[in-house]
Design a protein around this motif. Structure first.
Motif, PDB file in Angstrom:
ATOM      1  N   ASN A  13       0.836  -1.196   0.000  1.00 11.53           N
ATOM      2  CA  ASN A  13       0.000   0.000   0.000  1.00 11.53           C
ATOM      3  C   ASN A  13       0.872   1.247   0.000  1.00 11.53           C
ATOM      4  OD1 ASN A  13      -1.550  -2.231   1.668  1.00 11.53           O
ATOM      5  ND2 ASN A  13      -3.061  -0.911   0.717  1.00 11.53           N
ATOM      6  N   LEU A  14       0.411   2.271  -0.745  1.00  9.58           N
ATOM      7  CA  LEU A  14       1.142   3.529  -0.778  1.00  9.58           C
ATOM      8  C   LEU A  14       1.144   4.173   0.597  1.00  9.58           C
ATOM      9  CD1 LEU A  14       0.829   3.177  -3.881  1.00  9.58           C
ATOM     10  CD2 LEU A  14       0.629   5.649  -3.984  1.00  9.58           C
ATOM     11  N   GLY A  15       2.314   4.623   1.014  1.00  9.57           N
ATOM     12  CA  GLY A  15       2.451   5.255   2.324  1.00  9.57           C
ATOM     13  C   GLY A  15       2.202   6.749   2.289  1.00  9.57           C
ATOM     14  N   ASN A  16       2.173   7.338   1.094  1.00 12.64           N
ATOM     15  CA  ASN A  16       1.930   8.772   0.947  1.00 12.64           C
ATOM     16  C   ASN A  16       1.409   9.033  -0.458  1.00 12.64           C
ATOM     17  OD1 ASN A  16       4.228   8.306  -0.579  1.00 12.64           O
ATOM     18  ND2 ASN A  16       5.551   9.643   0.616  1.00 12.64           N
ATOM     19  N   ASN A  17       0.944  10.248  -0.684  1.00  6.61           N
ATOM     20  CA  ASN A  17       0.567  10.624  -2.051  1.00  6.61           C
ATOM     21  C   ASN A  17       1.846  10.799  -2.852  1.00  6.61           C
ATOM     22  OD1 ASN A  17      -2.255  10.665  -1.758  1.00  6.61           O
ATOM     23  ND2 ASN A  17      -2.161  12.690  -0.830  1.00  6.61           N
ATOM     24  N   PRO A  18       1.876  10.347  -4.091  1.00  4.34           N
ATOM     25  CA  PRO A  18       3.091  10.449  -4.895  1.00  4.34           C
ATOM     26  C   PRO A  18       3.528  11.900  -5.094  1.00  4.34           C
ATOM     27  CG  PRO A  18       1.520   8.967  -5.925  1.00  4.34           C
ATOM     28  CD  PRO A  18       0.805   9.649  -4.800  1.00  4.34           C
ATOM     29  N   GLU A  19       4.840  12.110  -5.095  1.00  4.74           N
ATOM     30  CA  GLU A  19       5.416  13.412  -5.426  1.00  4.74           C
ATOM     31  C   GLU A  19       5.731  13.373  -6.920  1.00  4.74           C
ATOM     32  OE1 GLU A  19       9.527  15.937  -4.657  1.00  4.74           O
ATOM     33  OE2 GLU A  19       9.133  14.152  -3.455  1.00  4.74           O
ATOM     34  N   ILE A  20       5.152  14.294  -7.671  1.00  8.41           N
ATOM     35  CA  ILE A  20       5.335  14.322  -9.123  1.00  8.41           C
ATOM     36  C   ILE A  20       6.222  15.510  -9.486  1.00  8.41           C
ATOM     37  CG2 ILE A  20       4.190  14.426 -11.372  1.00  8.41           C
ATOM     38  CD1 ILE A  20       3.441  11.940  -9.677  1.00  8.41           C
ATOM     39  N   SER A  33       6.337   6.020  -1.630  1.00  6.58           N
ATOM     40  CA  SER A  33       6.766   4.910  -0.786  1.00  6.58           C
ATOM     41  C   SER A  33       5.687   3.831  -0.766  1.00  6.58           C
ATOM     42  CB  SER A  33       7.054   5.394   0.638  1.00  6.58           C
ATOM     43  OG  SER A  33       5.894   5.919   1.223  1.00  6.58           O
ATOM     44  N   LEU A  34       6.142   2.597  -0.561  1.00  6.45           N
ATOM     45  CA  LEU A  34       5.244   1.449  -0.529  1.00  6.45           C
ATOM     46  C   LEU A  34       5.502   0.669   0.749  1.00  6.45           C
ATOM     47  CD1 LEU A  34       3.171  -0.020  -2.466  1.00  6.45           C
ATOM     48  CD2 LEU A  34       5.045  -1.578  -2.961  1.00  6.45           C
ATOM     49  N   ALA A  35       4.436   0.320   1.452  1.00  8.24           N
ATOM     50  CA  ALA A  35       4.537  -0.492   2.664  1.00  8.24           C
ATOM     51  C   ALA A  35       4.134  -1.921   2.337  1.00  8.24           C
ATOM     52  CB  ALA A  35       3.614   0.063   3.749  1.00  8.24           C
ATOM     53  N   THR A  36       4.995  -2.875   2.699  1.00 10.70           N
ATOM     54  CA  THR A  36       4.654  -4.291   2.558  1.00 10.70           C
ATOM     55  C   THR A  36       4.593  -4.898   3.950  1.00 10.70           C
ATOM     56  OG1 THR A  36       6.982  -4.883   2.255  1.00 10.70           O
ATOM     57  CG2 THR A  36       5.675  -4.532   0.264  1.00 10.70           C
ATOM     58  N   LYS A  68      -2.037  10.164 -12.082  1.00  9.01           N
ATOM     59  CA  LYS A  68      -3.474  10.207 -12.364  1.00  9.01           C
ATOM     60  C   LYS A  68      -4.301   9.322 -11.424  1.00  9.01           C
ATOM     61  CE  LYS A  68      -6.598  10.123 -16.309  1.00  9.01           C
ATOM     62  NZ  LYS A  68      -6.728   9.959 -17.745  1.00  9.01           N
ATOM     63  N   TYR A  69      -3.765   8.144 -11.048  1.00  8.12           N
ATOM     64  CA  TYR A  69      -4.605   7.151 -10.372  1.00  8.12           C
ATOM     65  C   TYR A  69      -4.218   6.790  -8.938  1.00  8.12           C
ATOM     66  CZ  TYR A  69      -6.392   6.322 -15.062  1.00  8.12           C
ATOM     67  OH  TYR A  69      -6.952   6.471 -16.301  1.00  8.12           O
ATOM     68  N   LEU A  70      -3.006   7.088  -8.505  1.00 10.48           N
ATOM     69  CA  LEU A  70      -2.583   6.588  -7.193  1.00 10.48           C
ATOM     70  C   LEU A  70      -2.636   7.657  -6.117  1.00 10.48           C
ATOM     71  CD1 LEU A  70       0.415   4.243  -8.050  1.00 10.48           C
ATOM     72  CD2 LEU A  70      -2.026   3.742  -7.963  1.00 10.48           C
ATOM     73  N   GLU A  71      -2.984   7.200  -4.913  1.00 10.26           N
ATOM     74  CA  GLU A  71      -3.003   8.071  -3.747  1.00 10.26           C
ATOM     75  C   GLU A  71      -2.679   7.239  -2.521  1.00 10.26           C
ATOM     76  OE1 GLU A  71      -7.822   7.802  -3.055  1.00 10.26           O
ATOM     77  OE2 GLU A  71      -6.972   9.580  -3.983  1.00 10.26           O
ATOM     78  N   LYS A  72      -2.415   7.914  -1.425  1.00 11.94           N
ATOM     79  CA  LYS A  72      -2.057   7.254  -0.167  1.00 11.94           C
ATOM     80  C   LYS A  72      -3.061   6.155   0.174  1.00 11.94           C
ATOM     81  CE  LYS A  72      -1.201   8.176   4.678  1.00 11.94           C
ATOM     82  NZ  LYS A  72      -1.035   9.196   5.713  1.00 11.94           N
ATOM     83  N   GLY A  73      -2.539   4.986   0.557  1.00 10.73           N
ATOM     84  CA  GLY A  73      -3.386   3.868   0.976  1.00 10.73           C
ATOM     85  C   GLY A  73      -3.746   2.903  -0.135  1.00 10.73           C
ATOM     86  N   LYS A  74      -3.607   3.310  -1.385  1.00 13.25           N
ATOM     87  CA  LYS A  74      -3.984   2.462  -2.530  1.00 13.25           C
ATOM     88  C   LYS A  74      -3.092   1.217  -2.576  1.00 13.25           C
ATOM     89  CE  LYS A  74      -6.047   2.246  -6.695  1.00 13.25           C
ATOM     90  NZ  LYS A  74      -7.438   1.941  -6.822  1.00 13.25           N
TER      91      LYS A  74
END
Length: 111
Positions: A13-20, A33-36, A68-74
């Motif tokens: 799951n994404l740990g934060n909103n992506p920085e673009i 970041s990604l949490a496993t 476009k599609y990813l956000e924190k928690g996804k």
């Protein structure tokens, strides 16, 4: 077997909103970041969950999809390669960073 060298596959799951970041030439870079999670039962029968954090970067079209599609928690599945680099801070300290450069991305979970 040569295609198996330096291959990383993760689901988390994404740990934060992506920085673009949009570069001068118009290319896009996404950092996130990604949490496993890994769970097991200890000797007392209690469920223990360990979380590992992974720094991810995506370039070009993949970065545009991330934006476009990813956000924190996804929840996502990625495939990429492990890279390491170093840089120097303003104070002159040398820092080391290990990242996964994403070349494939699959969105999981509910829409």
């Amino acid at each position: 077997m040569s295609t198996l060298r330096n291959k990383v596959q993760l689901i988390g799951n994404l740990g934060n909103n992506p920085e673009i970041i949009t570069l001068e030439n118009g290319n896009k870079l996404a950092k996130f970041s990604l949490a496993t999670n890994e769970s097991y039962k200890n000797a007392e029968g209690e469920k223990i969950t360990n979380t590992d954090w992974h720094n991810l970067v995506a370039w070009g079209k993949t970065a545009e999809i991330v934006e476009k599609y990813l956000e924190k928690g996804k929840e996502i599945a990625i495939e990429g390669k492990l890279t390491s680099r170093s840089y120097e801070t303003k104070e002159g300290e040398k820092r080391y960073v290990t990242e996964v450069v994403v070349n494939e991305l699959l969105m999981l979970g509910n829409k």
